[in-house]
Design a protein around this motif. Structure first.
Motif, PDB file in Angstrom:
ATOM      1  N   ALA A 116       1.622  -1.443  -0.176  1.00 46.54           N
ATOM      2  CA  ALA A 116      -0.337   0.088   0.411  1.00 46.54           C
ATOM      3  C   ALA A 116       0.769   1.389  -0.463  1.00 46.54           C
ATOM      4  CB  ALA A 116      -0.828  -0.075   0.908  1.00 46.54           C
ATOM      5  N   LYS A 117       1.967   1.330   0.553  1.00 47.45           N
ATOM      6  CA  LYS A 117       3.199   2.395   0.400  1.00 47.45           C
ATOM      7  C   LYS A 117       3.125   3.252  -0.817  1.00 47.45           C
ATOM      8  CE  LYS A 117       7.695   0.540   0.711  1.00 47.45           C
ATOM      9  NZ  LYS A 117       9.123   1.127   1.074  1.00 47.45           N
ATOM     10  N   TYR A 118       3.134   2.144  -2.237  1.00 51.47           N
ATOM     11  CA  TYR A 118       3.111   2.636  -3.148  1.00 51.47           C
ATOM     12  C   TYR A 118       1.732   3.243  -3.764  1.00 51.47           C
ATOM     13  CZ  TYR A 118       7.862  -0.251  -3.248  1.00 51.47           C
ATOM     14  OH  TYR A 118       8.794  -0.806  -2.615  1.00 51.47           O
ATOM     15  N   LEU A 119       0.946   3.288  -3.252  1.00 46.58           N
ATOM     16  CA  LEU A 119      -0.498   3.347  -4.097  1.00 46.58           C
ATOM     17  C   LEU A 119      -1.209   4.413  -3.311  1.00 46.58           C
ATOM     18  CD1 LEU A 119      -1.892   0.075  -3.615  1.00 46.58           C
ATOM     19  CD2 LEU A 119      -0.120   1.279  -5.543  1.00 46.58           C
ATOM     20  N   ASP A 120      -1.396   5.437  -4.274  1.00 47.40           N
ATOM     21  CA  ASP A 120      -2.832   6.600  -3.555  1.00 47.40           C
ATOM     22  C   ASP A 120      -3.744   6.259  -2.913  1.00 47.40           C
ATOM     23  OD1 ASP A 120      -0.703   8.895  -2.919  1.00 47.40           O
ATOM     24  OD2 ASP A 120      -1.211  10.116  -4.446  1.00 47.40           O
ATOM     25  N   GLY A 121      -4.535   5.293  -4.185  1.00 49.49           N
ATOM     26  CA  GLY A 121      -5.838   4.720  -3.862  1.00 49.49           C
ATOM     27  C   GLY A 121      -5.870   4.137  -4.205  1.00 49.49           C
ATOM     28  N   ILE A 122      -7.418   3.410  -4.464  1.00 48.24           N
ATOM     29  CA  ILE A 122      -8.207   3.219  -5.505  1.00 48.24           C
ATOM     30  C   ILE A 122      -9.107   3.581  -6.060  1.00 48.24           C
ATOM     31  CG2 ILE A 122      -9.301   0.789  -6.189  1.00 48.24           C
ATOM     32  CD1 ILE A 122      -6.054   0.592  -5.105  1.00 48.24           C
ATOM     33  N   ALA A 123      -9.595   3.881  -7.474  1.00 43.85           N
ATOM     34  CA  ALA A 123     -10.302   5.063  -8.214  1.00 43.85           C
ATOM     35  C   ALA A 123     -11.482   3.788  -9.070  1.00 43.85           C
ATOM     36  CB  ALA A 123      -9.683   5.643  -8.996  1.00 43.85           C
ATOM     37  N   ARG A 124     -13.041   4.298  -8.347  1.00 35.45           N
ATOM     38  CA  ARG A 124     -14.565   3.280  -8.956  1.00 35.45           C
ATOM     39  C   ARG A 124     -14.590   4.047  -9.924  1.00 35.45           C
ATOM     40  NH1 ARG A 124     -17.533   4.488  -5.101  1.00 35.45           N
ATOM     41  NH2 ARG A 124     -16.349   5.586  -3.916  1.00 35.45           N
ATOM     42  N   VAL A 125     -14.179   3.216 -11.439  1.00 37.17           N
ATOM     43  CA  VAL A 125     -14.596   3.911 -12.864  1.00 37.17           C
ATOM     44  C   VAL A 125     -15.328   3.424 -13.153  1.00 37.17           C
ATOM     45  CG1 VAL A 125     -13.481   5.275 -14.800  1.00 37.17           C
ATOM     46  CG2 VAL A 125     -11.749   4.365 -13.004  1.00 37.17           C
ATOM     47  N   GLY A 126     -17.047   4.080 -13.163  1.00 35.89           N
ATOM     48  CA  GLY A 126     -17.554   3.480 -13.927  1.00 35.89           C
ATOM     49  C   GLY A 126     -18.231   2.673 -13.367  1.00 35.89           C
ATOM     50  N   ASP A 127     -19.033   1.468 -13.533  1.00 34.42           N
ATOM     51  CA  ASP A 127     -19.691  -0.043 -12.470  1.00 34.42           C
ATOM     52  C   ASP A 127     -18.501  -0.700 -12.338  1.00 34.42           C
ATOM     53  OD1 ASP A 127     -22.347   1.672 -13.087  1.00 34.42           O
ATOM     54  OD2 ASP A 127     -22.711   0.602 -14.415  1.00 34.42           O
ATOM     55  N   SER A 128     -17.510  -1.270 -12.842  1.00 32.66           N
ATOM     56  CA  SER A 128     -16.861  -1.949 -12.835  1.00 32.66           C
ATOM     57  C   SER A 128     -15.456  -2.229 -12.858  1.00 32.66           C
ATOM     58  CB  SER A 128     -17.268  -3.392 -13.653  1.00 32.66           C
ATOM     59  OG  SER A 128     -17.594  -2.681 -15.024  1.00 32.66           O
ATOM     60  N   ARG A 129     -14.540  -0.740 -13.451  1.00 32.99           N
ATOM     61  CA  ARG A 129     -13.727  -0.854 -13.270  1.00 32.99           C
ATOM     62  C   ARG A 129     -12.849  -0.551 -12.165  1.00 32.99           C
ATOM     63  NH1 ARG A 129     -11.900   3.635 -18.295  1.00 32.99           N
ATOM     64  NH2 ARG A 129      -8.691   2.933 -17.999  1.00 32.99           N
ATOM     65  N   LEU A 130     -11.405  -0.471 -12.105  1.00 29.23           N
ATOM     66  CA  LEU A 130     -10.940  -0.144 -10.774  1.00 29.23           C
ATOM     67  C   LEU A 130      -9.477   0.253 -11.733  1.00 29.23           C
ATOM     68  CD1 LEU A 130     -11.976  -2.682  -7.727  1.00 29.23           C
ATOM     69  CD2 LEU A 130     -12.906  -0.253  -8.361  1.00 29.23           C
ATOM     70  N   LEU A 131      -8.965   1.210 -10.577  1.00 29.46           N
ATOM     71  CA  LEU A 131      -8.199   1.711 -10.849  1.00 29.46           C
ATOM     72  C   LEU A 131      -7.191   1.946  -9.829  1.00 29.46           C
ATOM     73  CD1 LEU A 131      -6.655   2.729 -13.511  1.00 29.46           C
ATOM     74  CD2 LEU A 131      -7.888   5.212 -13.363  1.00 29.46           C
ATOM     75  N   VAL A 132      -5.499   1.413  -9.934  1.00 21.37           N
ATOM     76  CA  VAL A 132      -4.773   1.602  -8.864  1.00 21.37           C
ATOM     77  C   VAL A 132      -3.818   2.592  -8.744  1.00 21.37           C
ATOM     78  CG1 VAL A 132      -2.573   0.829  -7.685  1.00 21.37           C
ATOM     79  CG2 VAL A 132      -4.851  -0.596  -8.361  1.00 21.37           C
ATOM     80  N   LEU A 133      -4.595   3.883  -8.351  1.00 22.95           N
ATOM     81  CA  LEU A 133      -3.569   4.672  -8.446  1.00 22.95           C
ATOM     82  C   LEU A 133      -2.066   5.074  -7.577  1.00 22.95           C
ATOM     83  CD1 LEU A 133      -6.392   7.429  -7.668  1.00 22.95           C
ATOM     84  CD2 LEU A 133      -5.377   6.440  -9.563  1.00 22.95           C
ATOM     85  N   LEU A 134      -1.096   5.246  -8.447  1.00 23.76           N
ATOM     86  CA  LEU A 134       0.082   5.269  -7.838  1.00 23.76           C
ATOM     87  C   LEU A 134       0.719   6.784  -6.615  1.00 23.76           C
ATOM     88  CD1 LEU A 134       3.061   3.601 -10.725  1.00 23.76           C
ATOM     89  CD2 LEU A 134       1.710   3.342  -8.491  1.00 23.76           C
ATOM     90  N   ASN A 135       1.163   6.751  -6.262  1.00 18.88           N
ATOM     91  CA  ASN A 135       1.793   7.390  -4.694  1.00 18.88           C
ATOM     92  C   ASN A 135       3.422   7.133  -5.041  1.00 18.88           C
ATOM     93  OD1 ASN A 135       3.651   8.899  -3.147  1.00 18.88           O
ATOM     94  ND2 ASN A 135       2.166   8.293  -1.488  1.00 18.88           N
ATOM     95  N   LEU A 136       3.597   8.511  -6.474  1.00 17.86           N
ATOM     96  CA  LEU A 136       5.239   7.854  -7.106  1.00 17.86           C
ATOM     97  C   LEU A 136       6.146   8.610  -6.068  1.00 17.86           C
ATOM     98  CD1 LEU A 136       4.719  10.180 -10.274  1.00 17.86           C
ATOM     99  CD2 LEU A 136       4.601   7.785 -10.191  1.00 17.86           C
ATOM    100  N   GLU A 137       6.091   9.486  -4.966  1.00 10.22           N
ATOM    101  CA  GLU A 137       7.028   9.785  -3.715  1.00 10.22           C
ATOM    102  C   GLU A 137       7.578   8.013  -3.486  1.00 10.22           C
ATOM    103  OE1 GLU A 137       4.559  11.960  -4.914  1.00 10.22           O
ATOM    104  OE2 GLU A 137       6.238  13.405  -5.366  1.00 10.22           O
ATOM    105  N   GLN A 138       6.415   7.149  -3.422  1.00  6.79           N
ATOM    106  CA  GLN A 138       7.126   6.016  -2.609  1.00  6.79           C
ATOM    107  C   GLN A 138       7.595   4.752  -3.305  1.00  6.79           C
ATOM    108  OE1 GLN A 138       7.286   5.644   0.827  1.00  6.79           O
ATOM    109  NE2 GLN A 138       6.413   7.937   0.694  1.00  6.79           N
ATOM    110  N   VAL A 139       7.343   5.512  -4.997  1.00  7.81           N
ATOM    111  CA  VAL A 139       7.504   4.293  -5.783  1.00  7.81           C
ATOM    112  C   VAL A 139       8.853   4.058  -5.867  1.00  7.81           C
ATOM    113  CG1 VAL A 139       7.878   3.520  -8.675  1.00  7.81           C
ATOM    114  CG2 VAL A 139       6.039   4.182  -7.217  1.00  7.81           C
TER     115      VAL A 139
END
Length: 153
Positions: A116-139
């Motif tokens: 999770a430290k590499y991630l900013d969050g999980i975005a819900r796009v539409g009804d069924s699509r999930l998008l993992v948002l990166l935290n670049l400073e932690q990558v």
């Protein structure tokens, strides 16, 4: 309605990820790299992009995912990570979309094997699509950034 975030969508295998557009400088095709001695395994080397030396990270290797051959669809996303630029090798870079901040949840502890430290969050796009948002400073952690800066000089 929360505020809109514009993100670049890219893929690693079957998972989709996003990084904020304002952190993306350019998206490039794969190109030859110069290997950096004693760099961590996920740092594939450096490229000279329009007179600027940019370190290149394979996100699959960084996240501990299975490595695969680069293809014509493979891209290098050049992003700003703190005070310098770095390239991220991804399987494909597909899309630019707007996400309502109300549709972004905190990430679970591990997503697809990625901490999770590499991630900013999980975005819900539409009804069924999930998008993992990166935290670049932690990558890249601070020590790795300093190592890359020394390698560039």
């Amino acid at each position: 309605m929360g505020e809109e975030k514009k993100v670049i969508v890219f893929a690693l295998g079957s998972e989709e990820y996003g990084v904020e557009v304002e952190k993306v400088r350019t998206i490039e095709r794969m190109q030859p790299m110069t290997r950096v001695p004693k760099a961590p395994e996920f740092i594939k080397g450096v490229i000279n992009l329009r007179g600027v030396v940019i370190p290149i990270i394979d996100l699959r290797a960084r996240f501990g995912l299975e490595l695969k051959e680069y293809t014509d669809a493979t891209r290098i996303i050049i992003v700003s990570a703190g005070e310098f630029e770095v390239g991220l090798i991804v399987d494909t870079a597909n899309d630019v979309i707007d996400i309502d901040s109300d549709h972004i949840d905190n990430p679970p502890e591990v997503v697809g094997g990625i901490r999770a430290k590499y991630l900013d969050g999980i975005a819900r796009v539409g009804d069924s699509r999930l998008l993992v948002l990166l935290n670049l400073e932690q990558v890249l952690d601070r020590q790795e950034i300093q190592q890359l800066e020394r390698a560039e000089q």
